[in-house]
Design an enzyme around this catalytic site. Structure first.
Site, mmCIF file in Angstrom:
data_model
loop_
_atom_site.group_PDB
_atom_site.id
_atom_site.type_symbol
_atom_site.label_atom_id
_atom_site.label_comp_id
_atom_site.label_asym_id
_atom_site.label_seq_id
_atom_site.Cartn_x
_atom_site.Cartn_y
_atom_site.Cartn_z
ATOM 1 N N CYS A 2 0.827 -1.199 0.000
ATOM 2 C CA CYS A 2 0.000 0.000 0.000
ATOM 3 C C CYS A 2 0.868 1.259 0.000
ATOM 4 O O CYS A 2 1.955 1.275 0.565
ATOM 5 C CB CYS A 2 -0.883 0.009 1.239
ATOM 6 S SG CYS A 2 -1.940 -1.433 1.335
ATOM 7 N N ARG A 27 5.612 -0.328 -6.218
ATOM 8 C CA ARG A 27 5.553 -1.071 -4.963
ATOM 9 C C ARG A 27 4.579 -2.250 -5.047
ATOM 10 O O ARG A 27 4.564 -3.103 -4.178
ATOM 11 C CB ARG A 27 5.101 -0.134 -3.846
ATOM 12 C CG ARG A 27 6.073 0.979 -3.571
ATOM 13 C CD ARG A 27 5.436 2.041 -2.682
ATOM 14 N NE ARG A 27 5.047 1.491 -1.407
ATOM 15 C CZ ARG A 27 5.761 1.560 -0.305
ATOM 16 N NH1 ARG A 27 6.922 2.164 -0.326
ATOM 17 N NH2 ARG A 27 5.342 1.038 0.815
ATOM 18 N N TRP A 81 -2.754 -2.823 -1.666
ATOM 19 C CA TRP A 81 -2.325 -4.199 -1.947
ATOM 20 C C TRP A 81 -3.087 -5.041 -0.943
ATOM 21 O O TRP A 81 -2.817 -4.982 0.254
ATOM 22 C CB TRP A 81 -0.814 -4.285 -1.740
ATOM 23 C CG TRP A 81 -0.163 -5.537 -2.220
ATOM 24 C CD1 TRP A 81 0.300 -5.789 -3.480
ATOM 25 C CD2 TRP A 81 0.171 -6.697 -1.455
ATOM 26 N NE1 TRP A 81 0.884 -7.029 -3.541
ATOM 27 C CE2 TRP A 81 0.819 -7.613 -2.307
ATOM 28 C CE3 TRP A 81 -0.022 -7.067 -0.121
ATOM 29 C CZ2 TRP A 81 1.282 -8.847 -1.893
ATOM 30 C CZ3 TRP A 81 0.434 -8.306 0.306
ATOM 31 C CH2 TRP A 81 1.076 -9.181 -0.582
ATOM 32 N N ASN A 107 -2.259 2.899 5.716
ATOM 33 C CA ASN A 107 -1.372 1.742 5.525
ATOM 34 C C ASN A 107 -1.156 1.101 6.884
ATOM 35 O O ASN A 107 -1.070 1.812 7.892
ATOM 36 C CB ASN A 107 0.009 2.168 5.024
ATOM 37 C CG ASN A 107 0.008 2.610 3.584
ATOM 38 O OD1 ASN A 107 -1.010 2.515 2.904
ATOM 39 N ND2 ASN A 107 1.156 3.100 3.136
ATOM 40 N N GLY A 108 -0.981 -0.210 6.907
ATOM 41 C CA GLY A 108 -0.721 -0.894 8.174
ATOM 42 C C GLY A 108 -1.876 -1.826 8.504
ATOM 43 O O GLY A 108 -2.719 -2.116 7.650
ATOM 44 N N GLU A 483 19.791 -17.439 -4.736
ATOM 45 C CA GLU A 483 19.352 -16.163 -5.296
ATOM 46 C C GLU A 483 18.876 -16.354 -6.743
ATOM 47 O O GLU A 483 17.891 -15.739 -7.168
ATOM 48 C CB GLU A 483 20.497 -15.140 -5.199
ATOM 49 C CG GLU A 483 20.205 -13.759 -5.744
ATOM 50 C CD GLU A 483 19.019 -13.041 -5.105
ATOM 51 O OE1 GLU A 483 18.481 -13.506 -4.077
ATOM 52 O OE2 GLU A 483 18.603 -12.012 -5.666
ATOM 53 N N LYS A 487 15.105 -15.443 -8.011
ATOM 54 C CA LYS A 487 14.863 -14.483 -9.091
ATOM 55 C C LYS A 487 14.025 -15.133 -10.187
ATOM 56 O O LYS A 487 13.108 -14.529 -10.721
ATOM 57 C CB LYS A 487 16.189 -14.011 -9.714
ATOM 58 C CG LYS A 487 16.921 -12.945 -8.942
ATOM 59 C CD LYS A 487 16.222 -11.610 -9.072
ATOM 60 C CE LYS A 487 16.586 -10.685 -7.934
ATOM 61 N NZ LYS A 487 16.114 -11.032 -6.616
ATOM 62 N N GLU A 490 10.305 -15.537 -9.042
ATOM 63 C CA GLU A 490 9.493 -14.335 -8.897
ATOM 64 C C GLU A 490 9.232 -13.652 -10.231
ATOM 65 O O GLU A 490 8.195 -13.024 -10.407
ATOM 66 C CB GLU A 490 10.100 -13.353 -7.882
ATOM 67 C CG GLU A 490 11.414 -12.751 -8.267
ATOM 68 C CD GLU A 490 11.862 -11.673 -7.272
ATOM 69 O OE1 GLU A 490 13.069 -11.551 -7.075
ATOM 70 O OE2 GLU A 490 11.006 -10.966 -6.711
ATOM 71 N N HIS A 506 20.765 -37.031 -3.246
ATOM 72 C CA HIS A 506 19.972 -37.466 -2.088
ATOM 73 C C HIS A 506 18.477 -37.184 -2.299
ATOM 74 O O HIS A 506 17.718 -37.165 -1.341
ATOM 75 C CB HIS A 506 20.480 -36.777 -0.819
ATOM 76 C CG HIS A 506 21.906 -37.117 -0.512
ATOM 77 N ND1 HIS A 506 22.309 -38.383 -0.167
ATOM 78 C CD2 HIS A 506 23.034 -36.365 -0.554
ATOM 79 C CE1 HIS A 506 23.626 -38.402 0.021
ATOM 80 N NE2 HIS A 506 24.085 -37.177 -0.221
ATOM 81 N N LYS A 602 7.385 -4.159 -3.550
ATOM 82 C CA LYS A 602 8.744 -3.689 -3.282
ATOM 83 C C LYS A 602 9.019 -3.556 -1.791
ATOM 84 O O LYS A 602 10.142 -3.687 -1.332
ATOM 85 C CB LYS A 602 8.935 -2.334 -3.981
ATOM 86 C CG LYS A 602 10.369 -1.823 -3.965
ATOM 87 C CD LYS A 602 11.242 -2.651 -4.878
ATOM 88 C CE LYS A 602 12.702 -2.328 -4.761
ATOM 89 N NZ LYS A 602 13.525 -3.421 -5.279
HETATM 90 C C1 F6R Z 1 13.412 -10.518 -4.350
HETATM 91 C C2 F6R Z 1 12.907 -9.501 -3.470
HETATM 92 C C3 F6R Z 1 12.379 -9.899 -2.140
HETATM 93 C C4 F6R Z 1 12.948 -8.966 -1.075
HETATM 94 C C5 F6R Z 1 12.310 -9.256 0.290
HETATM 95 C C6 F6R Z 1 12.918 -8.406 1.380
HETATM 96 O O1 F6R Z 1 13.868 -9.956 -5.537
HETATM 97 O O2 F6R Z 1 12.929 -8.350 -3.814
HETATM 98 O O3 F6R Z 1 12.688 -11.230 -1.848
HETATM 99 O O4 F6R Z 1 14.332 -9.158 -1.032
HETATM 100 O O5 F6R Z 1 10.936 -9.015 0.214
HETATM 101 O O6 F6R Z 1 12.735 -7.060 1.124
HETATM 102 P P1 F6R Z 1 13.586 -5.964 1.882
HETATM 103 O O7 F6R Z 1 14.970 -6.051 1.395
HETATM 104 O O8 F6R Z 1 12.928 -4.657 1.554
HETATM 105 O O9 F6R Z 1 13.491 -6.311 3.346
#
Ligand code: F6R
Length: 607
Positions: A2, A27, A81, A107-108, A483, A487, A490, A506, A602
């Site tokens: 949000c 976001r 959101w 928000n919250g 990682e 990536k 997502e 295994h 985000k």
């Molecule tokens: C992956 C991604 C998420 C964030 C996670 C933590 O590309 O962006 O996995 O890394 O939501 O977010 P932050 O770093 O803002 O705590």
């Protein structure tokens, strides 16, 4: 997640609110809305479960219809959101009270919303939505009935709430605009262009140079002057902070998407950070500036990509200084036991991730210290930690973390080296050789970008229809495999798993059949050859990321110059680049929105 914007400006609020909401789109959101004061003392509101473009068209139509008067320069806006309540127009913000006098954006999470709603309904308040946020407008309405002003009403209303909130309330009768914050970020700012509030500086950075971050419990009336109070009493306003978001940061600068732009920015970002930190590493001053107590072990804490960055940093403490280390998934933090004299490093690019904030609340730190490693020095995490290190990645718009990962790793490793040198676990000469290695990272990243851009696009047709992908590594390569799988998931919405390569036999080897893409990070452990052979023997499509001769020859080993300090003990950092590019290319081939992957956000401000 949000997002909130609010303004009081001499010109029309609608175009500002639309522009600012567009800047919050990155976001992630599933509905949007605004409420604008009219010149006849009412508010009109418009909401949509579509994009901000739809909202803009609705507002144009409203403006042309003449409503109850012209739309003024005062208004509030929101991107939602969904967490509590479905994605419907009724659940979109702003929410109103029974009379239409009060409009709010929130928000919250209001933890006692059910209880408050029951009390308010018993007093004949009529609710129009299913969301917890709507209680805020009715609570304010209730308080206004006593004849007080909006600021006092918001203070009293928030006094009855439990949970977290960033709220901006608009009173149609007085035209007052009041902001309140508690455990949810909200910034306020004033410039010659007007008065603004936003949950994210990105939304208002074009209109202001300086802003103030509200603290827990603050209530601010956004009038000619800002009146700061907490629990009804005046408080000293927080300091002004300047924004890292320059006007040019918002553009794509010729790139097709922000993710592509941010991947390519990594060498320059790394060079800037290393230049800034290098003089303070080997002499220990970077560490001593943090003013943290001595430590015997290290624990990193975070979620997603930030947790992966933390794991690389933990590896650096272990491999360079023999410091026992562990990593902690923040959403599981409630059961963690922190041993005495642990340096806890909480990583979060946004600094607002609810799981991380909850974990640091739950941890019993005792004699241990908490340092935040974030890309936002006014974030909640930065404010709650004992000390803070900004990774200075600059703005990152793509939802998938790319350059913030690289920035976190470099900053965290710099801190590790500085701490190890300051506490005499390594000698300064050794630390200096490590700094020399760090200085090579920008070139390694640039080489990895060039090699990946050449090698990856021709692979995509071959792997685009696979149902699942495996990512393998050994030793320092395992975290990069993690990682890479994250990536790919997502961005492409395809299944991807990562494993230490030795674990393949295994269990996961059963997944490998003819054509299964298996991405291997070859960071120099020769035992990986037999794991590759196991995959090849079953017809798996091995994509080796390594030095010269690999499928993707992106790693520094191919540059041929030995690393003076043996940096690859905790690296190789550049192996993240082909993984980012692979995920992006595959996602684009599948028609995905790489900047805004579905269901993701985000800044993840819910647990
Ligand atoms: C992956 C991604 C998420 C964030 C996670 C933590 O590309 O962006 O996995 O890394 O939501 O977010 P932050 O770093 O803002 O705590």
């Amino acid at each position: 997640m949000c997002g909130i914007v609010a303004c009081r400006m001499p010109g029309a609020a609608a175009p500002f609110l639309v522009d600012a909401l567009r800047l919050l789109e990155y976001r992630g959101y599933d509905s949007a809305g605004v409420a604008i004061l009219t010149t006849t003392g009412t508010t009109v509101s418009s909401r949509t479960t579509h994009r901000v473009d739809t909202l803009e068209r609705q507002l144009d139509a409203l403006d042309q219809s003449g409503v109850d008067g012209a739309l003024s320069g005062t208004g509030i806006g929101h991107t939602r959101w969904a967490t509590h309540g479905a994605v419907t127009e009724a659940n979109a913000h702003p929410h109103r009270d029974c009379t239409g006098r009060v409009s709010i954006v929130h928000n919250g999470i209001i933890e006692n919303a059910v209880e408050l709603r029951a009390q308010l309904e018993a007093e004949r308040h009529v609710f129009a939505s299913d969301v917890d946020s709507e209680v805020v407008s009715h609570l304010i309405e209730h308080e206004l009935r006593s004849g007080c002003g909006l600021r006092d009403a918001v203070t009293a209303a928030t006094g009855r709430m439990r949970g977290s909130w960033a709220v901006v309330a608009l009173d149609a009768q007085s035209g007052a605009l009041v902001a309140a914050a508690h455990r949810s970020p909200l910034l306020v700012a004033r410039s010659e262009k007007g008065v603004f509030a936003a949950s994210d500086i990105n939304a208002i950075a074009q209109w202001v140079d300086l802003f103030q971050a509200m603290r827990d419990g603050d209530v601010v009336e956004l009038g000619e002057q800002f009146a700061w109070t907490r629990a009804g009493t005046g408080v000293t306003p927080p300091p002004f902070v300047s924004s890292i978001w320059s006007g040019t940061s918002h553009g794509l600068a010729g790139h097709a998407d922000f993710m592509g732009k941010e991947i390519e920015e990594q060498p320059e970002t790394a060079a800037r950070i290393i230049d800034e930190l290098a003089p303070r590493i080997a002499n220990g001053s970077l560490w001593s500036e943090l003013q943290l107590p001595p430590f015997e072990r290290v624990a990193v804490l975070g979620c997603g990509t930030s947790l992966n960055a933390g794991r690389v940093i933990a590896n650096a403490f272990g491999s360079l200084g023999d410091v026992p280390n562990s990593s902690l998934i923040a959403s599981e933090g409630q059961s963690a036991i922190v041993e005495p004299r642990t340096l806890v490093i909480a990583l979060s690019q946004s600094g607002e991730t609810a799981d991380v904030l909850r974990a640091i609340d739950d941890l019993d730190l005792g004699t241990s210290a908490l340092v935040a490693l974030t890309n936002s020095d006014h974030s909640t995490l930065a404010r709650r930690a004992d000390s803070m290190l900004n990774c200075n990645a600059g703005p990152e718009i793509g939802v998938a973390a790319t350059k913030t990962f690289v920035a976190q790793v470099i900053t965290g490793v710099a801190m590790a080296l500085s701490a190890l040198a300051a506490t005499r676990r390594i000698d300064r000469e050794y630390a200096r050789r490590q700094v020399d290695d760090l200085r090579r990272i920008p070139d390694l990243l640039a080489h990895a970008i060039a090699a990946s851009q050449k090698a990856i696009p021709p692979l995509i047709d071959e792997i685009r229809d696979a149902q699942g992908y495996l990512f393998l590594g050994r030793g320092s390569g395992v975290v990069y495999a993690a990682e890479g799988a994250l990536k790919l998931k997502e961005l492409s919405y395809r299944w991807a798993e990562h494993y230490p390569a030795g674990e393949l036999k295994h269990g996961p080897l059963a997944l490998v059949e003819a054509g299964t893409p298996v991405v291997v990070i070859d960071s120099g452990d020769r035992r990986i050859e037999s794991n590759i052979a196991e995959v090849s023997a079953r017809g798996g499509r091995v994509i080796r990321i390594g030095g010269a001769g690999s499928t993707i020859p992106a790693l520094g080993l191919s540059l041929g110059t030995p690393m003076p300090g043996g940096i690859d003990r905790w690296g190789p950092l550049e192996s993240v680049v082909p993984l980012q590019i692979l995920a992006r290319e595959l996602a684009l081939a599948l028609g995905r929105d790489v900047d805004k992957p579905r269901n993701l956000a985000k800044s993840v401000t819910v647990e």
